[in-house]
Structures are given as structure tokens and as C-alpha cells.
Design an enzyme around this catalytic site. Sequence first.
Site, short mmCIF file in Angstrom:
data_model
loop_
_atom_site.label_atom_id
_atom_site.label_comp_id
_atom_site.label_asym_id
_atom_site.label_seq_id
_atom_site.Cartn_x
_atom_site.Cartn_y
_atom_site.Cartn_z
N LYS A 1 -4.11 -6.20 0.72
CA LYS A 1 -5.24 -5.28 0.61
C LYS A 1 -6.43 -5.82 1.40
O LYS A 1 -6.44 -6.97 1.85
CB LYS A 1 -5.57 -5.09 -0.88
N THR B 1 -1.04 -7.09 -12.67
CA THR B 1 -2.03 -6.25 -11.95
C THR B 1 -3.43 -6.84 -12.05
O THR B 1 -4.16 -6.91 -11.05
CB THR B 1 -2.03 -4.83 -12.54
N TYR C 1 -1.41 6.34 -3.15
CA TYR C 1 -1.75 6.13 -4.56
C TYR C 1 -1.76 7.44 -5.35
O TYR C 1 -2.42 7.53 -6.39
CB TYR C 1 -3.10 5.42 -4.67
N ARG D 1 7.38 -8.29 -7.04
CA ARG D 1 6.40 -8.00 -8.10
C ARG D 1 6.17 -9.25 -8.97
O ARG D 1 5.05 -9.53 -9.38
CB ARG D 1 6.91 -6.84 -8.98
N HIS E 1 -0.47 -5.20 -2.77
CA HIS E 1 0.27 -4.10 -3.39
C HIS E 1 1.77 -4.33 -3.16
O HIS E 1 2.16 -4.80 -2.09
CB HIS E 1 -0.10 -2.75 -2.76
N GLU F 1 7.09 4.84 -0.06
CA GLU F 1 5.98 4.12 0.57
C GLU F 1 6.34 3.62 1.97
O GLU F 1 5.52 3.68 2.88
CB GLU F 1 5.55 2.96 -0.34
N ARG G 1 -1.57 -13.11 -7.20
CA ARG G 1 -2.80 -12.65 -7.86
C ARG G 1 -3.38 -13.74 -8.77
O ARG G 1 -4.59 -13.89 -8.89
CB ARG G 1 -2.53 -11.37 -8.64
N ASN H 1 -7.19 -7.08 -6.07
CA ASN H 1 -6.09 -7.95 -6.51
C ASN H 1 -5.12 -8.30 -5.38
O ASN H 1 -3.95 -8.55 -5.61
CB ASN H 1 -5.38 -7.35 -7.73
N PHE I 1 -10.31 5.43 -12.10
CA PHE I 1 -10.61 4.50 -11.01
C PHE I 1 -10.09 4.97 -9.66
O PHE I 1 -10.21 4.26 -8.67
CB PHE I 1 -10.06 3.10 -11.33
#
Length: 147
Positions: free
Chosen positions: A9, A91, A49, A85, A115, A126, A102, A112, A57
Site C-alpha cells: 500500500k 488486519t 475494494y 495472509r 493487501h 483481483e 503488519r 497496514n 471507512f
Amino acid sequence: MERTYLMIKPDGVQRNLIGEIVSRFEKKGFTLVAAKLTILSKETAETHYGEHKERPFFGELVDFITSGPVFAMVWQGGNVISTARTMMGATNPAEAAPGTIRGDFGVQVAMNVIHGSDSPESAAREISIFFNEEELSAYEKTVNKWV
Ligand code: RTP
Ligand code: MG
């Protein structure tokens, strides 16, 4: 062979974490099959998203993810979707275990660092948002027989 979509990100790019994060997935034994630095349009961010569009948010999430370059990647390997993950951590970085991306590099839930696709269906969706089929390099690394 399973593939997943991972994206560093804007906070991770700004904080010079691209090399560190790519290195973790390389050392784990996964294979990078596509990568690019890109600034997302609002439309692409909203599509990516889309599952969160009713969440409070959502606006902030889209503003943040379009605020600067992201590093978009496709990684390949056995069980790569769920293992990536696990390597990313929870998250909320405040709850992410030390040793995870993270957990090691994040503080705020909005920033964070990374993704990762959360299912085979998300991964396929995606990957197709960010890459054409010709941009995905199909190859095998001989070293992978050892991991
Ligand atoms: P991601 O999609 O970015 O990989 O993150 P995730 O699966 O771990 O979490 P998800 O539930 O899909 O949430 C997407 C992103 O929205 C931001 N978020 N902000 N302010 C908040 O309460 C809040 N909750 C989630 C996070 O940046 C999260 O990564
Ligand atoms: Mg998610």
C-alpha cells in the site's frame, strides 16, 4: 499452482518497504510472476475494494489507496493465498503478531502496509483487475523443488 494478488500500500512504498516485503516472499519460496509500481484511479480502487462499499471507512480507504503509488504483485506457490495472509498478519497492526509484516511494520489499521487476496475467488478477481494475461510470467524455478 495457486496464485495470489499482493499489493504494498502507499504507506509501505513511502516507507521504503518494497524490498523488505518482496524479500520475505522470495525467501519463503514463493515465485513472483508479475509486479508493477502504479497509482490507482478512484474507479480501480472502488472496484478492488467493492466488497467494502457500504462500510463507514470506505471513503477513507479509497482516498488512502489512491494517495500514492502502490506496488502490485502476483505471487505463485503451494497454498500461497492463505500462507501470504499468515505472513501479513492481522488486519489491525496493533493486533498482528511480531514476525508478521503488519506486526513488524504497522501501527494503524488504515495504514497496514499490504493487501492480500483472501480466497481463490478474490485472487482470480483481483489479479484480473491489475494484470493482463500477457503480464503474468509462467515459469518454474528449479530451486523450488527444495521448498
Ligand atoms: P486487505 O483487504 O487490505 O488485505 O485487508 P484485510 O483483508 O486484512 O481487511 P479487510 O476487512 O478486507 O479491510 C480492508 C482494509 O480496510 C481498512 N480498514 N479500516 N477503519 C477501520 O476500522 C478499518 N477497517 C478496515 C484496512 O486498511 C483493511 O486492510
Ligand atoms: Mg480484505
